[in-house]
Scaffold this active site. Structure first.
Site, PDB file in Angstrom:
ATOM      1  N   THR A 157      -5.562 -34.950 -32.952  1.00  0.00           N
ATOM      2  CA  THR A 157      -4.183 -35.141 -32.606  1.00  0.00           C
ATOM      3  C   THR A 157      -3.983 -34.210 -31.231  1.00  0.00           C
ATOM      4  OG1 THR A 157      -3.235 -33.025 -33.492  1.00  0.00           O
ATOM      5  CG2 THR A 157      -3.153 -35.049 -34.929  1.00  0.00           C
ATOM      6  N   ARG A 158      -2.743 -34.218 -30.633  1.00  0.00           N
ATOM      7  CA  ARG A 158      -2.495 -33.494 -29.371  1.00  0.00           C
ATOM      8  C   ARG A 158      -2.162 -32.091 -29.711  1.00  0.00           C
ATOM      9  NH1 ARG A 158       0.938 -33.068 -25.206  1.00  0.00           N
ATOM     10  NH2 ARG A 158       2.710 -33.832 -26.454  1.00  0.00           N
ATOM     11  N   LYS A 159      -2.325 -31.583 -30.795  1.00  0.00           N
ATOM     12  CA  LYS A 159      -2.191 -30.147 -31.329  1.00  0.00           C
ATOM     13  C   LYS A 159      -3.459 -29.460 -30.615  1.00  0.00           C
ATOM     14  CE  LYS A 159       0.819 -31.287 -35.240  1.00  0.00           C
ATOM     15  NZ  LYS A 159       1.090 -31.347 -36.496  1.00  0.00           N
ATOM     16  N   THR A 160      -3.565 -29.179 -29.511  1.00  0.00           N
ATOM     17  CA  THR A 160      -4.539 -28.612 -28.744  1.00  0.00           C
ATOM     18  C   THR A 160      -4.250 -27.274 -28.182  1.00  0.00           C
ATOM     19  OG1 THR A 160      -4.387 -29.845 -26.880  1.00  0.00           O
ATOM     20  CG2 THR A 160      -6.018 -30.699 -28.339  1.00  0.00           C
ATOM     21  N   THR A 294      -8.067 -29.355 -34.348  1.00  0.00           N
ATOM     22  CA  THR A 294      -8.018 -28.918 -33.073  1.00  0.00           C
ATOM     23  C   THR A 294      -6.807 -27.561 -33.439  1.00  0.00           C
ATOM     24  OG1 THR A 294      -6.363 -30.377 -32.281  1.00  0.00           O
ATOM     25  CG2 THR A 294      -8.775 -30.812 -31.724  1.00  0.00           C
TER      26      THR A 294
END
Length: 309
Positions: A157-160, A294
């Site tokens: 996901t964009r949970k970086t 991530t």
């Protein structure tokens, strides 16, 4: 596969140089003063089973330091003969899964001024251990998906981590998972906050998105129900995300969507782990995304040891 070729080398050089600068904000390295600049040799050891990932970041960190040269153990020159009583030498291959048997795995030799090697040590190891952690967790989930005969995509996901996104996204790729959208410009995703901020009108949200991105970008809509998913499809969404549903509920919603809109990609998401992924997979589910890949990964254990004369 040559994963490294996917990276923009100039950007990676700049990124790694910035990491080094960030680690010495006052411009003084007293530890480096203590050891001086005599020539030294250091060994990179892997001390935990897992997937190796992040070699370009380790390499470029030392490339940014004067006089440092990294020789990977798959290169024939300047690689020491293995002392199998203490460690074992194996070729350093990006994406390879290694088994740790209690003996450290020698992967590389770093030569250069000792103060410069120590200046880059922790930065290089942090990037390598974190990237390998993402790749290892990704490989585990992908392997599990295949073991239950599901051939859809396991995605991140964009949970970086801000400032570290490229490393974590790269780790997903090396581990065999889908990177999902790389950033806000990569694909349009209309989440619940977008829809609420647009008066709750999914159709209008999609219309505005399409007028902005044109035909060249896909539009994904986060949906909480079958009704919302069908509305998004009717409005022209390319991907629907069935978010925070129970496994059986998500599979049934996917079946309904695919029954009417076969060309739409169906993604399920929301707290999914390897332990629960099997509840969500099915013929009508194309993508299972997992923020934990991530956001909650375990870092692998590596060390860089200066060799005594």
């Amino acid at each position: 596969m040559d994963y490294c070729s996917s990276l923009h080398l100039t950007s990676i050089k700049s990124l790694c140089a910035n990491w080094i600068a960030d680690d010495i904000p006052s411009h003084f390295d007293i530890g480096g003063l203590v050891v001086g600049s005599r020539p030294a040799v250091a060994h990179l050891y892997m001390k935990q089973s897992g997937v190796l990932a992040g070699l370009p970041f380790f390499q470029e960190t030392f490339n940014s330091l004067p006089g440092c040269v990294v020789t990977w153990s798959n290169q024939e020159t300047n690689t020491p003969n293995p002392d199998t009583s203490k460690y074992v030498t194996q070729p350093a291959v990006e994406g390879e899964k290694y088994t740790y048997d209690g003996r450290p795995i020698l992967l590389a030799v770093v030569k250069g001024p000792v103060n410069q090697i120590l200046r880059g040590e922790r930065t290089a190891l942090c990037a390598l251990s974190r990237c390998s952690g993402v790749a290892t967790d990704s490989r585990t989930m992908v392997d599990f998906a295949r073991s239950i005969n599901w051939n859809g995509s396991v995605a991140g996901t964009r949970k970086t981590t801000p400032g570290f996104r490229v490393v974590e996204k790269y780790g997903l790729m090396v581990g065999g998972a889908d990177t999902h959208r790389l950033d806000l410009s990569h694909m349009v995703m209309l989440k619940d906050n977008h829809i609420w901020a647009c008066g709750g009108d999914i159709t209008e949200c999609v219309r505005r998105a399409r007028s902005g991105c044109g035909f060249s970008s896909k539009i994904e809509v986060e949906c909480r129900s079958v009704s919302e998913a069908l509305t998004a499809c009717e409005a022209g969404a390319d991907v629907v995300m069935l978010d925070n549903m129970k496994g059986e509920q998500a599979r049934e919603a996917a079946r309904v969507v695919k029954g009417k809109y076969k060309g739409v990609v169906v993604e399920v998401s929301g707290g999914i782990t390897m332990e629960t992924m099997g509840e969500y997979t099915g013929d009508d589910v194309d993508v299972v995304s997992c923020g934990k890949l991530t956001q909650g990964y375990q870092c692998l254990d590596f060390s860089l040891k200066i060799q005594q004369d």
